[in-house]
Design a protein around this motif. Structure first.
Motif, PDB file in Angstrom:
ATOM      1  N   ILE A  37     -17.287 -51.807  -7.291  1.00 37.80           N
ATOM      2  CA  ILE A  37     -16.972 -53.155  -6.825  1.00 37.80           C
ATOM      3  C   ILE A  37     -16.678 -54.014  -8.055  1.00 37.80           C
ATOM      4  CG2 ILE A  37     -17.825 -55.205  -5.621  1.00 37.80           C
ATOM      5  CD1 ILE A  37     -19.773 -53.300  -4.132  1.00 37.80           C
ATOM      6  N   LYS A  38     -15.452 -54.476  -8.183  1.00 34.55           N
ATOM      7  CA  LYS A  38     -15.040 -55.235  -9.364  1.00 34.55           C
ATOM      8  C   LYS A  38     -15.934 -56.454  -9.573  1.00 34.55           C
ATOM      9  CE  LYS A  38     -11.711 -56.111 -12.508  1.00 34.55           C
ATOM     10  NZ  LYS A  38     -11.390 -55.206 -13.610  1.00 34.55           N
ATOM     11  N   ASN A  39     -16.431 -56.608 -10.808  1.00 33.35           N
ATOM     12  CA  ASN A  39     -17.309 -57.741 -11.183  1.00 33.35           C
ATOM     13  C   ASN A  39     -18.534 -57.848 -10.282  1.00 33.35           C
ATOM     14  OD1 ASN A  39     -14.230 -59.408 -11.664  1.00 33.35           O
ATOM     15  ND2 ASN A  39     -15.525 -58.707 -13.318  1.00 33.35           N
ATOM     16  N   ASP A  40     -19.073 -56.728  -9.856  1.00 29.61           N
ATOM     17  CA  ASP A  40     -20.206 -56.692  -8.927  1.00 29.61           C
ATOM     18  C   ASP A  40     -21.324 -57.633  -9.393  1.00 29.61           C
ATOM     19  OD1 ASP A  40     -22.272 -56.065  -7.205  1.00 29.61           O
ATOM     20  OD2 ASP A  40     -21.945 -53.917  -7.290  1.00 29.61           O
ATOM     21  N   PRO A  41     -21.715 -58.609  -8.545  1.00 29.81           N
ATOM     22  CA  PRO A  41     -22.774 -59.549  -8.923  1.00 29.81           C
ATOM     23  C   PRO A  41     -24.168 -59.094  -8.510  1.00 29.81           C
ATOM     24  CG  PRO A  41     -21.777 -60.283  -6.887  1.00 29.81           C
ATOM     25  CD  PRO A  41     -21.083 -58.985  -7.263  1.00 29.81           C
ATOM     26  N   GLY A  42     -24.258 -57.965  -7.819  1.00 28.33           N
ATOM     27  CA  GLY A  42     -25.531 -57.534  -7.254  1.00 28.33           C
ATOM     28  C   GLY A  42     -26.535 -57.084  -8.297  1.00 28.33           C
ATOM     29  N   ALA A 458      -0.443 -50.974 -10.995  1.00 29.52           N
ATOM     30  CA  ALA A 458      -0.119 -51.822  -9.833  1.00 29.52           C
ATOM     31  C   ALA A 458      -0.462 -53.279 -10.111  1.00 29.52           C
ATOM     32  CB  ALA A 458      -0.840 -51.314  -8.583  1.00 29.52           C
ATOM     33  N   ARG A 459      -0.012 -53.783 -11.262  1.00 26.79           N
ATOM     34  CA  ARG A 459      -0.305 -55.162 -11.637  1.00 26.79           C
ATOM     35  C   ARG A 459       0.976 -55.857 -12.084  1.00 26.79           C
ATOM     36  NH1 ARG A 459      -3.481 -54.734 -17.502  1.00 26.79           N
ATOM     37  NH2 ARG A 459      -1.593 -54.559 -18.757  1.00 26.79           N
ATOM     38  N   GLU A 460       0.863 -57.121 -12.451  1.00 28.00           N
ATOM     39  CA  GLU A 460       2.020 -57.925 -12.802  1.00 28.00           C
ATOM     40  C   GLU A 460       2.773 -57.328 -13.990  1.00 28.00           C
ATOM     41  OE1 GLU A 460      -1.246 -60.503 -11.102  1.00 28.00           O
ATOM     42  OE2 GLU A 460      -1.101 -58.971 -12.666  1.00 28.00           O
ATOM     43  N   SER A 564      -6.861 -49.843 -19.986  1.00 29.19           N
ATOM     44  CA  SER A 564      -8.063 -49.333 -19.328  1.00 29.19           C
ATOM     45  C   SER A 564      -7.721 -48.396 -18.174  1.00 29.19           C
ATOM     46  CB  SER A 564      -8.921 -50.497 -18.830  1.00 29.19           C
ATOM     47  OG  SER A 564      -8.165 -51.342 -17.992  1.00 29.19           O
ATOM     48  N   PHE A 565      -8.552 -47.392 -17.995  1.00 28.60           N
ATOM     49  CA  PHE A 565      -8.360 -46.370 -16.964  1.00 28.60           C
ATOM     50  C   PHE A 565      -8.875 -46.924 -15.639  1.00 28.60           C
ATOM     51  CE2 PHE A 565      -8.432 -41.435 -16.645  1.00 28.60           C
ATOM     52  CZ  PHE A 565      -7.890 -41.487 -15.374  1.00 28.60           C
ATOM     53  N   ASN A 566      -8.010 -47.647 -14.965  1.00 34.29           N
ATOM     54  CA  ASN A 566      -8.321 -48.188 -13.638  1.00 34.29           C
ATOM     55  C   ASN A 566      -7.024 -48.669 -13.014  1.00 34.29           C
ATOM     56  OD1 ASN A 566      -8.191 -50.470 -15.492  1.00 34.29           O
ATOM     57  ND2 ASN A 566      -8.940 -51.722 -13.809  1.00 34.29           N
ATOM     58  N   VAL A 567      -7.062 -48.954 -11.736  1.00 28.35           N
ATOM     59  CA  VAL A 567      -5.938 -49.604 -11.071  1.00 28.35           C
ATOM     60  C   VAL A 567      -6.360 -51.018 -10.715  1.00 28.35           C
ATOM     61  CG1 VAL A 567      -4.950 -47.455 -10.202  1.00 28.35           C
ATOM     62  CG2 VAL A 567      -6.610 -48.699  -8.802  1.00 28.35           C
ATOM     63  N   ARG A 568      -5.415 -51.787 -10.231  1.00 27.60           N
ATOM     64  CA  ARG A 568      -5.657 -53.202  -9.965  1.00 27.60           C
ATOM     65  C   ARG A 568      -6.840 -53.415  -9.018  1.00 27.60           C
ATOM     66  NH1 ARG A 568      -0.955 -57.427  -8.001  1.00 27.60           N
ATOM     67  NH2 ARG A 568      -2.102 -59.350  -8.427  1.00 27.60           N
ATOM     68  N   ASP A 569      -7.668 -54.409  -9.343  1.00 32.22           N
ATOM     69  CA  ASP A 569      -8.821 -54.800  -8.532  1.00 32.22           C
ATOM     70  C   ASP A 569      -9.887 -53.715  -8.445  1.00 32.22           C
ATOM     71  OD1 ASP A 569      -7.681 -57.303  -8.012  1.00 32.22           O
ATOM     72  OD2 ASP A 569      -6.572 -56.525  -6.289  1.00 32.22           O
ATOM     73  N   GLU A 570      -9.871 -52.792  -9.394  1.00 31.05           N
ATOM     74  CA  GLU A 570     -10.876 -51.734  -9.440  1.00 31.05           C
ATOM     75  C   GLU A 570     -11.493 -51.718 -10.833  1.00 31.05           C
ATOM     76  OE1 GLU A 570      -9.996 -47.381 -10.407  1.00 31.05           O
ATOM     77  OE2 GLU A 570     -10.145 -47.328  -8.225  1.00 31.05           O
ATOM     78  N   TYR A 580     -10.423 -38.583 -11.553  1.00 30.03           N
ATOM     79  CA  TYR A 580      -9.544 -37.710 -10.757  1.00 30.03           C
ATOM     80  C   TYR A 580      -8.894 -38.485  -9.615  1.00 30.03           C
ATOM     81  CZ  TYR A 580      -7.850 -33.836  -7.941  1.00 30.03           C
ATOM     82  OH  TYR A 580      -7.042 -33.009  -7.209  1.00 30.03           O
ATOM     83  N   GLN A 581      -9.666 -39.340  -8.946  1.00 30.71           N
ATOM     84  CA  GLN A 581      -9.124 -40.117  -7.829  1.00 30.71           C
ATOM     85  C   GLN A 581      -8.002 -41.045  -8.301  1.00 30.71           C
ATOM     86  OE1 GLN A 581      -9.773 -39.708  -4.650  1.00 30.71           O
ATOM     87  NE2 GLN A 581     -11.306 -38.129  -5.061  1.00 30.71           N
ATOM     88  N   ASP A 582      -8.204 -41.730  -9.424  1.00 31.54           N
ATOM     89  CA  ASP A 582      -7.152 -42.607  -9.944  1.00 31.54           C
ATOM     90  C   ASP A 582      -5.935 -41.797 -10.379  1.00 31.54           C
ATOM     91  OD1 ASP A 582      -8.569 -44.875  -9.461  1.00 31.54           O
ATOM     92  OD2 ASP A 582      -8.558 -45.605 -11.520  1.00 31.54           O
ATOM     93  N   PHE A 583      -6.175 -40.656 -10.975  1.00 28.20           N
ATOM     94  CA  PHE A 583      -5.090 -39.764 -11.401  1.00 28.20           C
ATOM     95  C   PHE A 583      -4.221 -39.364 -10.213  1.00 28.20           C
ATOM     96  CE2 PHE A 583      -4.062 -35.122 -12.214  1.00 28.20           C
ATOM     97  CZ  PHE A 583      -2.979 -35.355 -13.051  1.00 28.20           C
ATOM     98  N   MET A 584      -4.854 -39.005  -9.122  1.00 26.77           N
ATOM     99  CA  MET A 584      -4.115 -38.541  -7.956  1.00 26.77           C
ATOM    100  C   MET A 584      -3.462 -39.684  -7.174  1.00 26.77           C
ATOM    101  SD  MET A 584      -4.172 -35.338  -8.119  1.00 26.77           S
ATOM    102  CE  MET A 584      -3.395 -35.002  -6.541  1.00 26.77           C
ATOM    103  N   ASN A 585      -4.025 -40.866  -7.255  1.00 27.32           N
ATOM    104  CA  ASN A 585      -3.505 -41.996  -6.474  1.00 27.32           C
ATOM    105  C   ASN A 585      -2.457 -42.815  -7.218  1.00 27.32           C
ATOM    106  OD1 ASN A 585      -5.112 -41.392  -4.238  1.00 27.32           O
ATOM    107  ND2 ASN A 585      -6.830 -42.592  -5.014  1.00 27.32           N
ATOM    108  N   THR A 586      -2.101 -42.402  -8.412  1.00 25.81           N
ATOM    109  CA  THR A 586      -1.091 -43.109  -9.206  1.00 25.81           C
ATOM    110  C   THR A 586      -0.047 -42.103  -9.682  1.00 25.81           C
ATOM    111  OG1 THR A 586      -2.247 -42.771 -11.309  1.00 25.81           O
ATOM    112  CG2 THR A 586      -2.843 -44.732 -10.036  1.00 25.81           C
TER     113      THR A 586
END
Length: 605
Positions: A37-42, A458-460, A564-570, A580-586
């Motif tokens: 969860i991006k910037n998780d405050p919990g 998937a960003r600007e 950074s190794f992530n996609v937008r909002d992640e 692996y999930q990011d690799f396959m989804n991009t």
């Protein structure tokens, strides 16, 4: 007996945990990396579990737990603010009170309840002030025995900016600026008005600013309006905001849209809508105003401390353009910035404050190096773990016993125009990927910025990428020979490496300027010929250093695109499964995890 401190930040944004044993940082991680969860405050249950395991520490072995701010003081500020601005904000007050009374007002009890899953002992819970936590995170791991400390963010309890003096193992608070007058909230208000998300979109605002025309009447008019209507900047860098224009004190938004529209002659930009020159010029105007505030504060910090060294933390210290202006101003001989400068780093600072102030621990000598261990303080996964993760997906892979053979092959694949996910050793602490959880590409390829931004992240499109460059070769490309291991400074490309701008450069649209060929390292050269540089040494990250060195052997180019190794909002990936999930989804072409290499074509076949 060892002094073992667990530091925690939570309940606002970017929760984290950090562990210090006898003054040494053992581990630190953000909760978002585990929960996804991006910037998780919990409450950082997962991060706490990790740092205790990494340190081989049982909960009952802790000397103290340090929380990064004082909730009661923050509640006092909330009450006094609503009272001062009443009857404005009554609805916001009614909405906020139940949450505070039920949870936040009794945070010590809440922490006890949350932490009880780890053990039953009554460990002391300490509450250093928010800006003291930031100051401790900046000074104690720095390479200096004497330093001015400048912390700037939105707001802690009351303080929005502090100037402190660090000497030996003591921090003395010298000056504070109080809410609602805040450089961080001023910048956040423009982040909001330009259609970006507060507390995460400030990077976008900073990246957009260089598209503004520094010579235009419009930019100058915007600056004049900011300085005459929105903020009064004093000679010492302290500021007074005109609260007639701001809503953050009483409502769930940063600014009064109608008043800002009347002031700037433009409505608030809707998120994801077209970005026009008026937005770019406004971004440049507030960036330059912010820089002037920070430089003035740095001058005051030097004047009242007499130190030749400056350390910085707080969210505003992640503004690498402003940092570079301070570094080049000559106010200080040396400058060091906490790589986890935001609230995540508050967990580390709280632990440091507890160790040195409560525990009276002596400060360890770091020599010329800092104590952050390259910011590689998160979890790591060996080849055995990675192999189990790969086999779960029943895909083909190559394994290399010799890591040098792997880097030779991967560097060639990058040179051939492929994008590589790079997953090695311990995860970075803080917002930057520094070569262990990174997406890599060839900076010479003029299409690579667009490919990675659009097809992978998937960003600007306008957002720039950083070059990770061999430390010893930085002076070959950039105007200053410098060390920047944490991507916290920008540097200008040498004049002889620049291509000329067309005469109508600032009349061109965003995309035309973005794709104008500025240099032969186009994909890391921003539109103003700057780059947010990471220098890589063999000592700090031998694997990443070897990969860049192999790329240099093939191409003659001493750097790689590093994002950074992530996609937008992640959040940035933490585990092999995340990678692996990011690799396959991009549209990444290859994935390297440890000594394993995965080829997208073979995985999909």
């Amino acid at each position: 007996m060892a002094i073992v401190i667990l530091g925690i930040s939570a309940f606002y944004h970017d929760s984290a945990a950090a562990l210090i044993i006898d003054g040494e940082i053992i581990a630190a991680a953000q909760e978002e990396r585990f929960t996804r969860i991006k910037n998780d405050p919990g409450f950082p249950d997962n991060a706490i579990k990790y740092v205790l395991e990494e340190g081989g520490i049982n909960y009952n072995d802790l000397s103290a737990i340090a929380f990064y701010d004082k909730p009661l003081l923050k509640f006092e500020r909330l009450l006094e603010t609503y009272h001062a601005f009443s009857p404005k904000g009554l609805l916001s007050f009614v909405m906020a009170m139940p949450v505070w009374i039920k949870e936040k007002l009794f945070i010590k009890k809440l922490i006890r309840k949350k932490i009880s899953r780890f053990g039953s002992s009554k460990i002391p819970i300490l509450f250093p002030e928010h800006h003291l936590s930031h100051a401790a995170s900046a000074y104690y791991p720095s390479p200096f025995d004497d330093a001015a400390i400048l912390t700037i963010d939105g707001v802690g309890e009351w303080a929005t900016t502090t100037i402190c003096h660090g000497k030996a193992n003591k921090i003395t608070i010298l000056k504070e600026l109080h809410f609602p007058h805040s450089a961080g909230l001023l910048y956040a208000a423009f982040t909001y008005y330009l259609g970006f998300k507060v507390n995460s979109g400030e990077y976008k605002l900073m990246g957009l600013a260089p598209y503004g025309n520094p010579n235009s009447i419009q930019t100058e008019e915007f600056k004049k309006k900011i300085l005459t209507e929105l903020v009064d900047i004093r000679e010492d860098g302290s500021i007074i905001l005109n609260m007639h224009y701001f809503d953050f004190a009483t409502k769930q938004r940063m600014a009064d849209d109608k008043k800002w529209e009347a002031l700037f002659g433009m409505p608030r930009r809707e998120p994801e809508s077209v970005i026009s020159q008026i937005h770019m010029d406004l971004a440049l105007a507030i960036q330059e105003v912010t820089e002037s505030i920070i430089i003035a504060l740095a001058g005051t910090a030097q004047k009242i401390t007499g130190s030749k060294n400056l350390v910085m933390a707080g969210g505003v210290a992640l503004n690498c353009v402003a940092n570079s202006k301070v570094a080049k101003s000559g106010i200080f001989e040396n400058i060091w910035i906490q790589p986890a400068a935001g609230d995540a780093g508050g967990a580390l600072g709280a632990a440091y404050a507890a160790y040195h102030i409560w525990g009276k621990g002596e400060r360890k000598k770091h020599g010329f190096a800092d104590a952050m261990k390259g910011a590689f303080l998160g979890p790591q996964y060996d080849d055995k773990y990675i192999l189990r993760a790969i086999r779960k997906y029943e895909v083909g892979f190559s394994h290399f016993e010799n890591f040098a053979e792997l880097t030779a092959i991967v560097s060639k694949k990058i040179a051939d125009g492929n994008v590589v996910g790079w997953f090695q050793d311990r995860m970075e602490f803080g917002p930057r990927a520094l070569g262990n959880r990174s997406i890599l590409g060839d900076p010479r390829n003029p299409e690579m910025q667009k490919i990675i931004n659009v097809k992978i992240k998937a960003r600007e499109e306008f957002r720039p990428f950083a070059p990770s460059i061999l430390l010893e070769d930085a002076g070959l490309y950039f105007k200053t020979d410098f060390c920047s291991p944490y991507m916290l400074f920008v540097e200008s490309l040498k004049d002889e490496l620049r291509n000329d701008e067309p005469g109508n450069y600032y009349e061109l649209g965003l995309h035309d300027r973005l794709y104008h060929i500025r240099s032969n390292i186009q994909s890391v050269t921003h539109v103003d010929y700057s780059a947010r540089v990471q220098t890589v040494s063999k000592e700090s990250n031998p694997k990443f250093y070897q990969l860049i060195s192999d790329f240099k052997k093939i191409t003659g180019c001493s750097m790689l695109i590093n994002t950074s190794f992530n996609v937008r909002d992640e959040p940035v990936v933490c585990t092999p499964n995340d990678a692996y999930q990011d690799f396959m989804n991009t549209e990444m072409d290859y994935l390297v995890m440890g000594n394993f290499l995965l080829d997208k074509r073979k995985v999909q076949s």
